[in-house]
Structure formats: structure tokens, C-alpha cells
Write an enzyme that holds these catalytic residues in place. Sequence first.
Site, short mmCIF file in Angstrom:
data_model
loop_
_atom_site.label_atom_id
_atom_site.label_comp_id
_atom_site.label_asym_id
_atom_site.label_seq_id
_atom_site.Cartn_x
_atom_site.Cartn_y
_atom_site.Cartn_z
N LYS A 125 17.30 28.09 -26.22
CA LYS A 125 16.56 26.97 -26.79
C LYS A 125 16.22 25.92 -25.73
O LYS A 125 15.10 25.40 -25.68
CB LYS A 125 17.35 26.36 -27.96
CG LYS A 125 17.46 27.35 -29.13
CD LYS A 125 18.49 26.98 -30.19
CE LYS A 125 18.69 28.18 -31.12
NZ LYS A 125 19.64 27.91 -32.22
N ASP A 168 15.91 22.65 -37.89
CA ASP A 168 16.36 23.99 -38.34
C ASP A 168 15.97 24.24 -39.80
O ASP A 168 16.05 25.37 -40.27
CB ASP A 168 17.89 24.12 -38.21
CG ASP A 168 18.31 24.87 -36.95
OD1 ASP A 168 17.46 25.59 -36.38
OD2 ASP A 168 19.49 24.77 -36.56
N GLN A 210 24.28 23.94 -33.56
CA GLN A 210 24.33 25.40 -33.44
C GLN A 210 25.39 25.98 -34.38
O GLN A 210 26.54 25.55 -34.36
CB GLN A 210 24.63 25.80 -31.98
CG GLN A 210 24.67 27.30 -31.74
CD GLN A 210 23.32 27.97 -31.98
OE1 GLN A 210 22.28 27.47 -31.54
NE2 GLN A 210 23.32 29.09 -32.68
#
Length: 291
Positions: free
Chosen positions: A52, A119, A96
Site C-alpha cells: 500500500k 477501507d 491493517q
Amino acid sequence: MILIDGKKTAADIKAEIAAEVEQMLAQGKRRPHLAAILVGDDGASQTYVNNKVKACEVCGFQSTLIRLDASTTQDELLEHIQRLNNDPEVDGFIVQLPLPKHINEQAVIEAIDPAKDVDGFHPVNVGRMSIGLPCFLPATPAGIMELLRRYNVPTRGKRCVVLGRSNIVGKPMAMLMMQKGTPGDATVTVCHSATENLKEICREADLLIAALGQPGFVTEDMVKEGATVIDVGTTRVPDATRKSGFRLSGDVDFEHVAPKCAFISPVPGGVGPMTIVSLMLNTLRAGKLRN
Ligand code: BQF
């Protein structure tokens, strides 16, 4: 059989994003800025976060990586989230997953400002997606939709079978495939660990999306001739011939399934790179909304 090249598609989209960022800068706007929180030292999670951060560089985004010890408490993590929620320099951020077992993932997700939830895991974004309102889409299903769009895979009126019912892939994938539009307008079935006659159901699928995390689960006898197969699995399996000691394995027995397919996505280089690029697209959007 047409191989769906996620790596190439993702590279194309990153170039499109980078060009757009250059335009934004020329207009005096800020670079989009993505922050990521990584708790603990799980090898796969470190790789994902690194992917990322690297993608941010390619897109011309600013990125901030916050690495926290595995022993970080839930309250400490929530404090970091509040700081990012209130930081005007940060357009969007992710935590994460998975998190260490002593941390309640849902509580963490719900602490994220929905406007920075790139997300798309916050219940506000999940709810908005489910009724077709503008929202941040979860990265993996969004990436799959983009592949289906760019490869013109027919979906309208087709039978789509989703294997797996996770909150981050299976459920949102089913939701997006049944929504009006292109891609979309599919007749969707979701299969999971309690499904009876799973093989027979899969064999009816025009579009089979495998997201269970079981290497090689989808075998040739489960796939209809001319079907499209999307492999979401990215399980690390030991492989002494690799210097890393492992290789990535998908949920599909690619070698035997591919010859039957109209389209098929490989692992690696299929859905994975598109997951990363969808996060970049969400961050670009978050940046525009704040600019
Ligand atoms: C590729 C993920 C399970 C649980 C949490 C490129 C990625 C993977 C594969 C990647 C994943 C999987 C990510 C490839 C991010 C996808 O070339 O095939 C990129 O970085 N992913 C994650 O952030 O969390 C996960 C899978």
C-alpha cells in the site's frame, strides 16, 4: 480462455491516478494523503502494508505508516484512530487487519470517521453501499468490479456464485453483483461452510467468485464450461524452492480449471493488485472530498 491481468490493469489505473494528482497539484490542491496503522509483526500483514505504501508513491500520494507493537492495547489503538480522525492533513486511513486477538476489531472499525474510512468497513459505509448510495467501497470487491468492467465480462441476468461470506469480501461482493448496473444485475448465490450441494451450485455459475482462503478448493468438476472464475484466495503455502520459503496460492486449481473458462483471474497478479489500487482510488476520492 482470457487471462484477467490484474497486475497490468492496476498499473494502468495507478498511472491514471498519478496523472490526476499532477493536475490537482497544478490547481494548487494538496496531495492525497493515506495513513495506515499496522499492529504487530505478522509477515503477511507487513507485506500488504508495504504494498500500500509503495502504491502511494507510484500514485504521487503522501503516506504515513504507524507501526505499533503487538502488545498495544485497544485503548491505545483507539487513541491513534482519534488522532487520525482529527488530523486535517490525513484524507483517509486504514487499520491493517487482522488485529491481535486481544483487540475487538469491530470496535476499532466503528471508531474510524466514516469520511476517512477508505477501507469501507465502517457500518455507515456498509449500509450506504447496501442501498446503493455513494460510499467508500471495500477494496477487494471494488477491484473485482473494476476487472469485470474493464474486461467486459457479461454479468446482467447471469448466475453469480460467491464462495465465502466474510464482511470484507463475500458479503459486499454479493451485494455489488446483485445491484443494478454494469457490472451487476446478476442473480447471486452465496455459499459457505454450511452449504449443502456446494459442487452442484457452483456448476450452475456463469461467474464464480472464490473467497474462502482454501488453496485449490475450486476444482475442474465444479466449474461450468465457459464460466468466468475470479480467484480471491491469497494463502501463503510453504515452498522450499522459493527464497521467501512460501508461495501464494489461490482458492482455484488454476491449471485444471483455466481451460474451461471464458475468463479467469490468476494468483498472484489477479485480484490482489486490484485490491491495492481500489484503496488508492478511495484515497483519491477522500482527498477530493476534503480539498
Ligand atoms: C498479488 C489480505 C487476507 C487478509 C487480509 C498483490 C496483495 C496480495 C496479492 C495485497 C490482502 C490480500 C491484503 C497480490 C492486500 C491482497 O500480486 O497477487 C497484492 O497486498 N493484498 C490486505 O491488506 O489484507 C488482507 C488478504
